[in-house]
Write a protein that holds these residues in place. Structure first.
Motif, PDB file in Angstrom:
ATOM      1  N   ASN A   1       0.565  -0.894   0.030  1.00 48.02           N
ATOM      2  CA  ASN A   1      -0.178  -0.007  -0.011  1.00 48.02           C
ATOM      3  C   ASN A   1       0.964   1.421  -0.113  1.00 48.02           C
ATOM      4  O   ASN A   1       0.523   2.530   0.713  1.00 48.02           O
ATOM      5  CB  ASN A   1      -0.973  -0.183   1.136  1.00 48.02           C
ATOM      6  CG  ASN A   1      -1.983   1.414   1.420  1.00 48.02           C
ATOM      7  OD1 ASN A   1      -2.904   1.389   0.576  1.00 48.02           O
ATOM      8  ND2 ASN A   1      -2.603   1.518   2.129  1.00 48.02           N
ATOM      9  N   LEU A   2       2.199   1.379  -0.560  1.00 45.62           N
ATOM     10  CA  LEU A   2       2.833   2.210  -1.496  1.00 45.62           C
ATOM     11  C   LEU A   2       2.001   3.418  -1.604  1.00 45.62           C
ATOM     12  O   LEU A   2       2.126   3.796  -2.738  1.00 45.62           O
ATOM     13  CB  LEU A   2       4.202   1.658  -1.590  1.00 45.62           C
ATOM     14  CG  LEU A   2       5.422   2.857  -1.185  1.00 45.62           C
ATOM     15  CD1 LEU A   2       5.948   2.781   0.508  1.00 45.62           C
ATOM     16  CD2 LEU A   2       6.343   2.187  -1.787  1.00 45.62           C
ATOM     17  N   HIS A   3       2.871   4.863  -0.601  1.00 51.18           N
ATOM     18  CA  HIS A   3       1.558   6.380  -1.612  1.00 51.18           C
ATOM     19  C   HIS A   3       3.055   6.870  -1.463  1.00 51.18           C
ATOM     20  O   HIS A   3       3.999   7.727  -0.285  1.00 51.18           O
ATOM     21  CB  HIS A   3       0.607   6.295  -0.729  1.00 51.18           C
ATOM     22  CG  HIS A   3      -0.418   6.047  -1.050  1.00 51.18           C
ATOM     23  ND1 HIS A   3      -1.417   6.298  -1.490  1.00 51.18           N
ATOM     24  CD2 HIS A   3      -1.418   5.139  -0.109  1.00 51.18           C
ATOM     25  CE1 HIS A   3      -2.869   5.512  -1.661  1.00 51.18           C
ATOM     26  NE2 HIS A   3      -2.312   4.818  -0.499  1.00 51.18           N
ATOM     27  N   VAL A   4       3.106   7.431  -2.624  1.00 54.82           N
ATOM     28  CA  VAL A   4       4.863   8.389  -2.475  1.00 54.82           C
ATOM     29  C   VAL A   4       4.230   9.757  -3.503  1.00 54.82           C
ATOM     30  O   VAL A   4       3.406   9.216  -4.323  1.00 54.82           O
ATOM     31  CB  VAL A   4       6.003   7.566  -2.825  1.00 54.82           C
ATOM     32  CG1 VAL A   4       7.364   9.052  -2.399  1.00 54.82           C
ATOM     33  CG2 VAL A   4       6.504   6.575  -2.219  1.00 54.82           C
ATOM     34  N   GLY A   5       5.054  11.138  -2.871  1.00 57.39           N
ATOM     35  CA  GLY A   5       4.274  11.871  -3.430  1.00 57.39           C
ATOM     36  C   GLY A   5       5.236  12.890  -3.395  1.00 57.39           C
ATOM     37  O   GLY A   5       6.598  12.822  -2.957  1.00 57.39           O
ATOM     38  N   TYR A   6       5.545  13.855  -4.515  1.00 57.45           N
ATOM     39  CA  TYR A   6       6.275  15.060  -5.213  1.00 57.45           C
ATOM     40  C   TYR A   6       5.497  16.425  -4.124  1.00 57.45           C
ATOM     41  O   TYR A   6       4.861  16.366  -5.359  1.00 57.45           O
ATOM     42  CB  TYR A   6       7.037  15.244  -5.955  1.00 57.45           C
ATOM     43  CG  TYR A   6       8.261  13.420  -6.630  1.00 57.45           C
ATOM     44  CD1 TYR A   6       9.236  13.800  -6.329  1.00 57.45           C
ATOM     45  CD2 TYR A   6       7.292  12.750  -6.990  1.00 57.45           C
ATOM     46  CE1 TYR A   6      10.171  12.681  -6.259  1.00 57.45           C
ATOM     47  CE2 TYR A   6       7.616  11.458  -7.542  1.00 57.45           C
ATOM     48  CZ  TYR A   6       9.492  11.765  -7.413  1.00 57.45           C
ATOM     49  OH  TYR A   6       9.720  10.146  -7.498  1.00 57.45           O
ATOM     50  N   GLY A   7       5.294  16.733  -3.134  1.00 60.92           N
ATOM     51  CA  GLY A   7       4.668  18.157  -2.460  1.00 60.92           C
ATOM     52  C   GLY A   7       3.475  17.364  -2.769  1.00 60.92           C
ATOM     53  O   GLY A   7       3.377  16.174  -1.817  1.00 60.92           O
ATOM     54  N   ASN A   8       2.185  18.238  -3.360  1.00 63.12           N
ATOM     55  CA  ASN A   8       1.127  17.968  -3.123  1.00 63.12           C
ATOM     56  C   ASN A   8       0.513  16.539  -4.177  1.00 63.12           C
ATOM     57  O   ASN A   8      -0.571  16.442  -4.616  1.00 63.12           O
ATOM     58  CB  ASN A   8      -0.246  18.996  -3.249  1.00 63.12           C
ATOM     59  CG  ASN A   8       0.768  20.205  -1.843  1.00 63.12           C
ATOM     60  OD1 ASN A   8       0.443  19.587  -0.905  1.00 63.12           O
ATOM     61  ND2 ASN A   8       0.652  21.035  -2.216  1.00 63.12           N
TER      62      ASN A   8
END
Length: 237
Positions: free
Chosen positions: A7-14
């Motif tokens: 369940n990996l969530h990764v973001g750049y800023g928003n």
């Protein structure tokens, strides 16, 4: 299971780049991650290696959660990455680049043994050990990037686009060496635009689209999957 991503969530800023992906890698496997540019493949590797901190989800190495552990400690645990674009240090020699790959290791006898193995895999690196890395050809720089990652003595090797910009004959040679590395006991996670070559090498594969995994199967099954053939293998080829 050697590596598990849940369940990996990764973001750049928003902007969220990974939307809850799940994948696993067994000891001794070659697992490839396929997908178009921008699908999130490199982001997934960076999260596994510790270069990006996930917003949500878990990464486990040998059942141990590692998603809060700094990147250099993951190298010490046995996770090494050869990045997209090679990222070698052009003003340092081949030898100096390889030595940097062993920065977490203290047993110099074992380091020397690893270096000997890398010179056997890539004889050109031995021949050019005192040459500035920036003067190597693209293929030689890719060999150096892989060799530098192997100097960490990894249990699992993360490879990001190793065939990028290389001539077909050189791609074939690189992939043969990747097979030899795997045969020596190193598990491999391979992100690769050359889907056909990757699936012929790998045991299993995942297909990513816009931050999600949309398909998972044995590599031989993905090779004949009509959706994969149309999207990544040139249709009927």
């Amino acid at each position: 299971m050697l590596l598990e991503v849940e369940n990996l969530h990764v973001g750049y800023g928003n902007v969220e780049a990974l939307h809850g992906i799940n994948l696993s890698v067994r000891q001794g496997e070659i697992v490839t991650i396929l997908g178009a540019n921008g699908a999130g493949k490199t982001t997934a590797l960076h999260a596994i290696s510790g270069l990006l901190r996930p917003a949500q989800g878990e990464i486990r190495f040998e059942s141990r959660p590692i998603h809060q552990i700094p990147a250099h400690q993951r190298v010490e645990m046995g996770i090494a990455q050869a990045p997209e674009g090679r990222r070698i240090f052009g003003t340092l020699t081949v030898r100096e680049n390889l030595n940097l790959g062993a920065f977490t290791r203290t047993d110099q006898a074992k380091v020397a043994k690893t270096l000997q193995w890398i010179h056997e895999l890539f004889p050109v690196l031995a021949q050019r050990r005192e040459q500035l890395a920036g003067t190597l050809s693209g293929g030689e720089q890719q060999m150096l990037a892989i060799g530098r990652a192997l100097m960490a003595n990894p249990r699992i090797l993360l490879l990001d686009e190793p065939s990028l910009g290389l001539a077909p004959l050189l791609v074939k040679a690189i992939f043969q060496i990747l097979w030899e590395i795997n045969e020596a006991g190193v598990t491999i996670v391979l992100v690769e635009q050359n889907a056909r070559a990757a699936l012929k090498l790998a045991h299993r594969g995942y297909v990513m689209e816009v931050g999600r995994i949309v398909l998972e199967d044995r590599a031989d099954a993905l090779l004949i999957n009509p959706e994969v053939r149309n999207a990544y293998l040139g249709g009927g080829g």
